[in-house]
Design a protein around this motif. Sequence first.
Motif, PDB file in Angstrom:
ATOM      1  N   ARG A 158     -98.259 -39.293  42.479  1.00  0.00           N
ATOM      2  CA  ARG A 158     -96.928 -39.859  42.938  1.00  0.00           C
ATOM      3  C   ARG A 158     -96.091 -39.563  42.061  1.00  0.00           C
ATOM      4  O   ARG A 158     -94.615 -40.043  42.165  1.00  0.00           O
ATOM      5  CB  ARG A 158     -96.947 -41.248  43.160  1.00  0.00           C
ATOM      6  CG  ARG A 158     -97.749 -41.805  44.431  1.00  0.00           C
ATOM      7  CD  ARG A 158     -97.899 -43.248  44.724  1.00  0.00           C
ATOM      8  NE  ARG A 158     -96.756 -44.142  44.626  1.00  0.00           N
ATOM      9  CZ  ARG A 158     -95.925 -43.911  45.618  1.00  0.00           C
ATOM     10  NH1 ARG A 158     -96.143 -43.529  46.675  1.00  0.00           N
ATOM     11  NH2 ARG A 158     -94.774 -44.749  45.561  1.00  0.00           N
ATOM     12  N   GLN A 159     -96.520 -38.870  40.893  1.00  0.00           N
ATOM     13  CA  GLN A 159     -95.411 -38.377  39.926  1.00  0.00           C
ATOM     14  C   GLN A 159     -94.211 -37.765  40.636  1.00  0.00           C
ATOM     15  O   GLN A 159     -92.732 -38.022  40.066  1.00  0.00           O
ATOM     16  CB  GLN A 159     -95.742 -37.805  38.884  1.00  0.00           C
ATOM     17  CG  GLN A 159     -96.592 -38.384  37.823  1.00  0.00           C
ATOM     18  CD  GLN A 159     -97.040 -37.688  36.635  1.00  0.00           C
ATOM     19  OE1 GLN A 159     -96.440 -36.457  36.294  1.00  0.00           O
ATOM     20  NE2 GLN A 159     -98.205 -37.916  35.877  1.00  0.00           N
ATOM     21  N   PRO A 184     -91.936 -46.870  37.099  1.00  0.00           N
ATOM     22  CA  PRO A 184     -93.232 -47.143  36.493  1.00  0.00           C
ATOM     23  C   PRO A 184     -93.386 -46.334  35.102  1.00  0.00           C
ATOM     24  O   PRO A 184     -92.854 -45.421  34.776  1.00  0.00           O
ATOM     25  CB  PRO A 184     -94.005 -46.113  37.614  1.00  0.00           C
ATOM     26  CG  PRO A 184     -93.346 -46.466  38.819  1.00  0.00           C
ATOM     27  CD  PRO A 184     -91.880 -46.405  38.463  1.00  0.00           C
ATOM     28  N   ASP A 224     -91.135 -49.427  42.774  1.00  0.00           N
ATOM     29  CA  ASP A 224     -92.577 -49.205  43.312  1.00  0.00           C
ATOM     30  C   ASP A 224     -93.468 -50.612  43.070  1.00  0.00           C
ATOM     31  O   ASP A 224     -94.026 -50.674  42.121  1.00  0.00           O
ATOM     32  CB  ASP A 224     -93.271 -48.214  42.735  1.00  0.00           C
ATOM     33  CG  ASP A 224     -94.563 -47.860  43.536  1.00  0.00           C
ATOM     34  OD1 ASP A 224     -95.172 -48.642  43.968  1.00  0.00           O
ATOM     35  OD2 ASP A 224     -94.847 -46.552  43.756  1.00  0.00           O
ATOM     36  N   TYR A 280     -97.155 -50.507  42.356  1.00  0.00           N
ATOM     37  CA  TYR A 280     -97.284 -49.978  40.812  1.00  0.00           C
ATOM     38  C   TYR A 280     -97.398 -51.395  40.211  1.00  0.00           C
ATOM     39  O   TYR A 280     -98.189 -51.619  39.381  1.00  0.00           O
ATOM     40  CB  TYR A 280     -96.655 -48.946  40.401  1.00  0.00           C
ATOM     41  CG  TYR A 280     -96.600 -48.691  39.097  1.00  0.00           C
ATOM     42  CD1 TYR A 280     -97.645 -47.750  38.485  1.00  0.00           C
ATOM     43  CD2 TYR A 280     -95.834 -49.305  38.074  1.00  0.00           C
ATOM     44  CE1 TYR A 280     -97.914 -47.461  37.118  1.00  0.00           C
ATOM     45  CE2 TYR A 280     -96.155 -49.152  36.702  1.00  0.00           C
ATOM     46  CZ  TYR A 280     -97.150 -48.198  36.231  1.00  0.00           C
ATOM     47  OH  TYR A 280     -97.443 -48.094  34.861  1.00  0.00           O
ATOM     48  N   TRP A 281     -96.257 -52.186  40.144  1.00  0.00           N
ATOM     49  CA  TRP A 281     -96.018 -53.240  39.212  1.00  0.00           C
ATOM     50  C   TRP A 281     -96.937 -54.318  39.472  1.00  0.00           C
ATOM     51  O   TRP A 281     -97.293 -54.861  38.406  1.00  0.00           O
ATOM     52  CB  TRP A 281     -94.557 -53.778  39.432  1.00  0.00           C
ATOM     53  CG  TRP A 281     -93.646 -52.589  38.567  1.00  0.00           C
ATOM     54  CD1 TRP A 281     -92.758 -51.761  39.448  1.00  0.00           C
ATOM     55  CD2 TRP A 281     -93.699 -52.379  37.358  1.00  0.00           C
ATOM     56  NE1 TRP A 281     -92.224 -50.963  38.317  1.00  0.00           N
ATOM     57  CE2 TRP A 281     -92.593 -51.234  37.272  1.00  0.00           C
ATOM     58  CE3 TRP A 281     -94.159 -52.810  35.812  1.00  0.00           C
ATOM     59  CZ2 TRP A 281     -92.346 -50.692  35.643  1.00  0.00           C
ATOM     60  CZ3 TRP A 281     -94.004 -52.507  34.926  1.00  0.00           C
ATOM     61  CH2 TRP A 281     -92.853 -51.469  34.819  1.00  0.00           C
ATOM     62  N   SER A 320     -99.878 -54.238  40.425  1.00  0.00           N
ATOM     63  CA  SER A 320    -101.221 -53.479  39.920  1.00  0.00           C
ATOM     64  C   SER A 320    -101.509 -53.602  38.619  1.00  0.00           C
ATOM     65  O   SER A 320    -102.707 -53.586  37.900  1.00  0.00           O
ATOM     66  CB  SER A 320    -101.475 -52.046  40.592  1.00  0.00           C
ATOM     67  OG  SER A 320    -100.517 -51.089  40.001  1.00  0.00           O
ATOM     68  N   VAL A 321    -100.400 -53.566  37.941  1.00  0.00           N
ATOM     69  CA  VAL A 321    -100.188 -53.294  36.203  1.00  0.00           C
ATOM     70  C   VAL A 321     -99.868 -54.696  35.736  1.00  0.00           C
ATOM     71  O   VAL A 321    -100.462 -55.000  34.654  1.00  0.00           O
ATOM     72  CB  VAL A 321     -99.470 -52.284  35.881  1.00  0.00           C
ATOM     73  CG1 VAL A 321     -99.981 -50.955  36.314  1.00  0.00           C
ATOM     74  CG2 VAL A 321     -98.299 -52.451  36.071  1.00  0.00           C
ATOM     75  N   ASP A 336     -88.633 -49.800  46.665  1.00  0.00           N
ATOM     76  CA  ASP A 336     -89.149 -48.722  47.062  1.00  0.00           C
ATOM     77  C   ASP A 336     -88.757 -47.461  47.252  1.00  0.00           C
ATOM     78  O   ASP A 336     -89.224 -46.322  47.470  1.00  0.00           O
ATOM     79  CB  ASP A 336     -90.367 -48.916  47.969  1.00  0.00           C
ATOM     80  CG  ASP A 336     -91.146 -50.114  47.509  1.00  0.00           C
ATOM     81  OD1 ASP A 336     -91.916 -49.972  46.477  1.00  0.00           O
ATOM     82  OD2 ASP A 336     -91.569 -51.080  48.357  1.00  0.00           O
TER      83      ASP A 336
END
Length: 248
Positions: A66-67, A169, A199, A202-203, A205-206, A230
């Motif tokens: 997704r970069q 991210p 996102d 992402y956040w 998940s981390v 998003d």
Amino acid sequence: MSDDRTALPSYRLPALDQDFLLGDSMRGVRFLLEYAKAEEELRRWRIRSTVVVFGSARVREDGPGRQPFFYQQARRFGRIASERGGALGLGDGGVRDNVIATGGGPGLMEAANRGAFEVAAPSIGFNISLPHEQGPNLYTTPQLTFRFHYFAMRKMHLAMRANALVVFPGGFGTLDELFEILNLRATDKAQPVCIVLFDEAYWRSVINFRALVDHGMIDESECGLFQFADTAEDVWAKLIAGGLAVRA
């Protein structure tokens, strides 16, 4: 009789004595200089407020996964904020508002600066001296491209004019900057500022925000210090809904 006292370090003017200025006793003076130099130029450019963008230096426009999407959206956001926020020209008060400010490096910082560059708006790069990854990107305004030795002073400049914070991210550096601002807000050491994390998947998940609440480490209300978005347009909408002041 010759007198060589004038050649000794003790005789040098303090302001011209690099050994003295770079010595341990002058750390406080160097700290002050890092504040004053950037502050003087920002005032010269009449920059009253900024929109700060954090994100990984390692993301590439053509990178894996997704970069490319992250890069594209950070670039798009830089354009949106610069066009709509008041960075393009001096307002009635003779100031610029909501100027994009980043850490000045590659990756998602570059993308946000690039978006501002593409609409001919000024943008700021607060670089830091590091062994790797931290060279100025090509899209910050040259006169607004600064270099710091002290992380603390760099953070201060990133925070002190911020009307909003957008966090894409990232890794340790991005997390460090995010939690610095969240802690300032949670302790009322900083004025209210709209914080948007890009996102949500992402956040979440981390960082297990729910676990912090469940363990009593933060209050439920402190999760209200930030929102998720998003897309670049969604980020801007959240900032406006959150009270970002935009010059008419």
